[in-house]
Motif scaffolding. Structure first.
Motif, mmCIF file in Angstrom:
data_model
loop_
_atom_site.group_PDB
_atom_site.id
_atom_site.type_symbol
_atom_site.label_atom_id
_atom_site.label_comp_id
_atom_site.label_asym_id
_atom_site.label_seq_id
_atom_site.Cartn_x
_atom_site.Cartn_y
_atom_site.Cartn_z
ATOM 1 N N ARG A 76 58.437 -19.951 37.304
ATOM 2 C CA ARG A 76 57.598 -21.102 37.375
ATOM 3 C C ARG A 76 56.588 -20.606 38.464
ATOM 4 N NH1 ARG A 76 56.444 -26.296 39.451
ATOM 5 N NH2 ARG A 76 55.219 -27.510 38.174
ATOM 6 N N GLU A 77 57.102 -20.256 39.657
ATOM 7 C CA GLU A 77 56.759 -20.024 40.791
ATOM 8 C C GLU A 77 55.503 -19.031 40.483
ATOM 9 O OE1 GLU A 77 56.525 -22.078 43.507
ATOM 10 O OE2 GLU A 77 58.097 -23.249 42.513
ATOM 11 N N ALA A 78 56.096 -18.016 40.257
ATOM 12 C CA ALA A 78 55.226 -16.742 39.877
ATOM 13 C C ALA A 78 53.882 -17.201 39.093
ATOM 14 C CB ALA A 78 55.910 -15.627 39.229
ATOM 15 N N ALA A 79 54.421 -17.978 38.210
ATOM 16 C CA ALA A 79 53.214 -18.530 36.871
ATOM 17 C C ALA A 79 52.242 -19.113 38.062
ATOM 18 C CB ALA A 79 53.962 -19.335 35.754
ATOM 19 N N ALA B 118 44.168 -11.052 34.750
ATOM 20 C CA ALA B 118 44.854 -12.188 35.518
ATOM 21 C C ALA B 118 45.227 -13.225 34.752
ATOM 22 C CB ALA B 118 43.575 -13.162 36.069
ATOM 23 N N VAL B 119 44.898 -13.180 33.542
ATOM 24 C CA VAL B 119 45.577 -14.253 32.370
ATOM 25 C C VAL B 119 46.967 -13.564 32.106
ATOM 26 C CG1 VAL B 119 45.632 -15.012 29.821
ATOM 27 C CG2 VAL B 119 43.455 -15.040 31.597
ATOM 28 N N ARG B 120 46.908 -12.208 31.834
ATOM 29 C CA ARG B 120 48.183 -11.896 31.348
ATOM 30 C C ARG B 120 49.222 -11.785 32.560
ATOM 31 N NH1 ARG B 120 45.984 -6.607 30.859
ATOM 32 N NH2 ARG B 120 45.177 -7.248 29.121
ATOM 33 N N THR B 121 48.981 -11.732 33.632
ATOM 34 C CA THR B 121 49.955 -11.797 34.698
ATOM 35 C C THR B 121 50.582 -13.354 34.565
ATOM 36 O OG1 THR B 121 48.528 -12.599 36.464
ATOM 37 C CG2 THR B 121 49.018 -10.286 36.517
ATOM 38 N N SER C 232 48.180 -24.209 31.765
ATOM 39 C CA SER C 232 48.508 -25.211 32.514
ATOM 40 C C SER C 232 49.705 -25.924 31.795
ATOM 41 C CB SER C 232 47.593 -26.093 32.912
ATOM 42 O OG SER C 232 46.624 -25.474 33.720
ATOM 43 N N HIS C 233 49.432 -26.351 30.522
ATOM 44 C CA HIS C 233 50.546 -26.930 29.865
ATOM 45 C C HIS C 233 51.758 -26.000 29.702
ATOM 46 C CE1 HIS C 233 52.164 -30.070 26.986
ATOM 47 N NE2 HIS C 233 52.400 -29.285 26.076
ATOM 48 N N GLN C 234 51.874 -24.876 29.594
ATOM 49 C CA GLN C 234 52.893 -24.155 29.335
ATOM 50 C C GLN C 234 53.721 -24.052 30.807
ATOM 51 O OE1 GLN C 234 51.155 -20.386 27.945
ATOM 52 N NE2 GLN C 234 51.819 -20.820 25.866
ATOM 53 N N ILE C 235 52.932 -23.917 31.921
ATOM 54 C CA ILE C 235 53.681 -24.031 32.995
ATOM 55 C C ILE C 235 54.308 -25.246 33.414
ATOM 56 C CG2 ILE C 235 53.013 -23.961 35.686
ATOM 57 C CD1 ILE C 235 50.748 -21.793 35.120
ATOM 58 N N ALA C 236 53.418 -26.465 32.974
ATOM 59 C CA ALA C 236 54.353 -27.493 33.007
ATOM 60 C C ALA C 236 55.610 -27.843 32.181
ATOM 61 C CB ALA C 236 53.143 -28.773 32.723
ATOM 62 N N LYS C 237 55.558 -27.129 31.297
ATOM 63 C CA LYS C 237 56.691 -27.096 30.465
ATOM 64 C C LYS C 237 58.101 -26.421 31.177
ATOM 65 C CE LYS C 237 56.481 -26.158 26.047
ATOM 66 N NZ LYS C 237 55.876 -25.645 24.642
ATOM 67 N N LEU C 238 57.602 -25.433 31.900
ATOM 68 C CA LEU C 238 58.928 -24.599 32.558
ATOM 69 C C LEU C 238 59.460 -25.569 33.406
ATOM 70 C CD1 LEU C 238 56.968 -21.294 33.293
ATOM 71 C CD2 LEU C 238 58.747 -21.676 31.711
ATOM 72 N N THR D 259 51.317 -19.003 41.299
ATOM 73 C CA THR D 259 50.700 -18.397 41.935
ATOM 74 C C THR D 259 49.516 -17.400 41.103
ATOM 75 O OG1 THR D 259 52.419 -16.770 42.043
ATOM 76 C CG2 THR D 259 52.313 -18.188 43.978
ATOM 77 N N ALA D 260 50.110 -17.040 39.950
ATOM 78 C CA ALA D 260 49.218 -16.270 39.120
ATOM 79 C C ALA D 260 48.004 -17.013 38.655
ATOM 80 C CB ALA D 260 50.042 -15.599 38.062
ATOM 81 N N MET D 261 48.314 -18.263 38.354
ATOM 82 C CA MET D 261 47.394 -19.257 37.708
ATOM 83 C C MET D 261 46.272 -19.620 38.811
ATOM 84 S SD MET D 261 46.765 -20.669 35.204
ATOM 85 C CE MET D 261 45.757 -22.139 34.315
ATOM 86 N N LYS D 262 46.771 -19.587 40.072
ATOM 87 C CA LYS D 262 45.514 -19.960 41.062
ATOM 88 C C LYS D 262 44.762 -18.897 41.116
ATOM 89 C CE LYS D 262 48.476 -22.640 44.371
ATOM 90 N NZ LYS D 262 49.336 -22.641 45.433
ATOM 91 N N ARG D 263 45.129 -17.677 40.782
ATOM 92 C CA ARG D 263 44.004 -16.510 40.662
ATOM 93 C C ARG D 263 43.145 -16.351 39.244
ATOM 94 N NH1 ARG D 263 45.013 -11.075 38.818
ATOM 95 N NH2 ARG D 263 43.147 -9.947 39.154
ATOM 96 N N ALA D 264 43.943 -16.893 38.178
ATOM 97 C CA ALA D 264 43.418 -16.750 37.103
ATOM 98 C C ALA D 264 42.613 -17.862 36.644
ATOM 99 C CB ALA D 264 44.780 -16.649 35.846
ATOM 100 N N GLU D 265 42.569 -19.133 37.168
ATOM 101 C CA GLU D 265 41.885 -20.237 36.764
ATOM 102 C C GLU D 265 40.175 -19.938 37.277
ATOM 103 O OE1 GLU D 265 41.161 -25.090 36.695
ATOM 104 O OE2 GLU D 265 43.222 -23.990 37.733
ATOM 105 N N PRO D 266 40.130 -19.533 38.520
ATOM 106 C CA PRO D 266 38.734 -19.208 39.138
ATOM 107 C C PRO D 266 38.251 -17.809 38.245
ATOM 108 C CG PRO D 266 40.084 -19.403 40.893
ATOM 109 C CD PRO D 266 41.044 -19.469 39.666
ATOM 110 N N GLU D 267 38.984 -17.132 37.893
ATOM 111 C CA GLU D 267 38.444 -15.864 37.191
ATOM 112 C C GLU D 267 37.794 -16.244 35.895
ATOM 113 O OE1 GLU D 267 37.833 -12.123 38.106
ATOM 114 O OE2 GLU D 267 39.468 -12.780 39.217
ATOM 115 N N LEU D 268 38.600 -17.301 35.196
ATOM 116 C CA LEU D 268 38.282 -17.479 33.732
ATOM 117 C C LEU D 268 36.827 -18.306 33.983
ATOM 118 C CD1 LEU D 268 41.715 -18.612 32.254
ATOM 119 C CD2 LEU D 268 39.909 -17.328 31.099
ATOM 120 N N MET D 269 36.864 -19.240 34.988
ATOM 121 C CA MET D 269 35.577 -20.057 35.095
ATOM 122 C C MET D 269 34.222 -19.408 35.466
ATOM 123 S SD MET D 269 36.342 -22.869 34.009
ATOM 124 C CE MET D 269 37.838 -23.458 33.350
#
Length: 88
Positions: free
Chosen positions: A44-47, A31-34, A80-86, A49-59
Protein backbone atom coordinates in the motif's frame (compact mmCIF):
# COMPACT_ATOMS: atom_id res chain seq x y z
CA UNK A 1 1.49 14.05 -50.31
CA UNK A 2 1.54 17.69 -49.22
CA UNK A 3 1.80 20.15 -52.10
CA UNK A 4 1.43 23.62 -50.62
CA UNK A 5 4.04 25.18 -48.36
CA UNK A 6 1.52 25.48 -45.51
CA UNK A 7 0.65 21.77 -45.83
CA UNK A 8 4.35 20.88 -45.79
CA UNK A 9 4.87 22.98 -42.66
CA UNK A 10 1.83 21.34 -41.03
CA UNK A 11 3.34 17.92 -41.78
CA UNK A 12 6.60 18.95 -40.09
CA UNK A 13 4.73 20.27 -37.05
CA UNK A 14 2.68 17.07 -36.76
CA UNK A 15 5.86 14.98 -36.89
CA UNK A 16 7.43 17.02 -34.06
CA UNK A 17 4.27 16.86 -31.92
CA UNK A 18 4.00 13.09 -32.48
CA UNK A 19 7.47 12.52 -31.05
CA UNK A 20 6.72 14.69 -28.00
CA UNK A 21 3.31 13.08 -27.42
CA UNK A 22 4.76 9.56 -27.69
CA UNK A 23 7.30 10.45 -25.04
CA UNK A 24 4.63 11.87 -22.72
CA UNK A 25 2.36 8.86 -23.27
CA UNK A 26 5.22 6.50 -22.42
CA UNK A 27 5.98 8.44 -19.23
CA UNK A 28 2.32 8.35 -18.23
CA UNK A 29 1.99 4.62 -18.86
CA UNK A 30 5.16 3.92 -16.89
CA UNK A 31 3.84 5.89 -13.92
CA UNK A 32 0.54 3.99 -14.02
CA UNK A 33 2.38 0.68 -14.36
CA UNK A 34 4.36 1.30 -11.15
CA UNK A 35 1.10 1.90 -9.27
CA UNK A 36 -0.47 -1.26 -10.70
CA UNK A 37 2.59 -3.34 -9.80
CA UNK A 38 2.56 -2.04 -6.23
CA UNK A 39 -1.14 -2.88 -5.95
CA UNK A 40 -0.50 -6.36 -7.33
CA UNK A 41 2.22 -6.91 -4.69
CA UNK A 42 -0.14 -5.63 -2.00
CA UNK A 43 2.29 -2.89 -0.96
CA UNK A 44 0.00 0.00 0.00
CA UNK A 45 2.78 2.47 0.86
CA UNK A 46 4.56 1.96 -2.45
CA UNK A 47 1.24 2.26 -4.27
CA UNK A 48 0.48 5.57 -2.53
CA UNK A 49 3.87 7.07 -3.35
CA UNK A 50 3.62 5.85 -6.95
CA UNK A 51 0.11 7.30 -7.16
CA UNK A 52 1.44 10.72 -6.11
CA UNK A 53 3.54 10.65 -9.28
CA UNK A 54 0.99 9.00 -11.55
CA UNK A 55 -2.02 11.24 -10.91
CA UNK A 56 -0.40 14.52 -12.07
CA UNK A 57 1.10 12.64 -15.01
CA UNK A 58 -2.35 11.42 -16.08
CA UNK A 59 -3.95 14.84 -15.65
CA UNK A 60 -1.19 16.57 -17.63
CA UNK A 61 -1.66 14.05 -20.42
CA UNK A 62 -5.39 14.79 -20.39
CA UNK A 63 -4.74 18.54 -20.48
CA UNK A 64 -2.49 18.11 -23.49
CA UNK A 65 -5.03 15.89 -25.30
CA UNK A 66 -2.80 12.83 -25.23
CA UNK A 67 -5.64 10.93 -23.54
CA UNK A 68 -9.24 12.01 -23.06
CA UNK A 69 -9.93 13.77 -19.75
CA UNK A 70 -12.64 11.26 -18.79
CA UNK A 71 -10.24 8.41 -19.51
CA UNK A 72 -7.61 9.95 -17.22
CA UNK A 73 -10.16 10.65 -14.47
CA UNK A 74 -11.51 7.11 -14.71
CA UNK A 75 -8.03 5.64 -14.42
CA UNK A 76 -7.20 7.80 -11.37
CA UNK A 77 -10.50 6.83 -9.76
CA UNK A 78 -10.03 3.11 -10.34
CA UNK A 79 -6.43 3.13 -9.09
CA UNK A 80 -7.45 5.11 -5.98
CA UNK A 81 -10.24 2.62 -5.30
CA UNK A 82 -7.83 -0.32 -5.61
CA UNK A 83 -5.38 1.34 -3.22
CA UNK A 84 -8.20 1.98 -0.75
CA UNK A 85 -9.13 -1.71 -0.90
CA UNK A 86 -5.56 -2.59 0.18
CA UNK A 87 -6.18 -0.89 3.54
CA UNK A 88 -8.89 -3.41 4.48
Amino acid sequence: MANTTSAKKATRKIARRTIINKSRRTQMRGAVRTVEEAIKRGDREAALTAMKRAEPELMKAAQRNIVHKNNASRKVSRLSHQIAKLAK
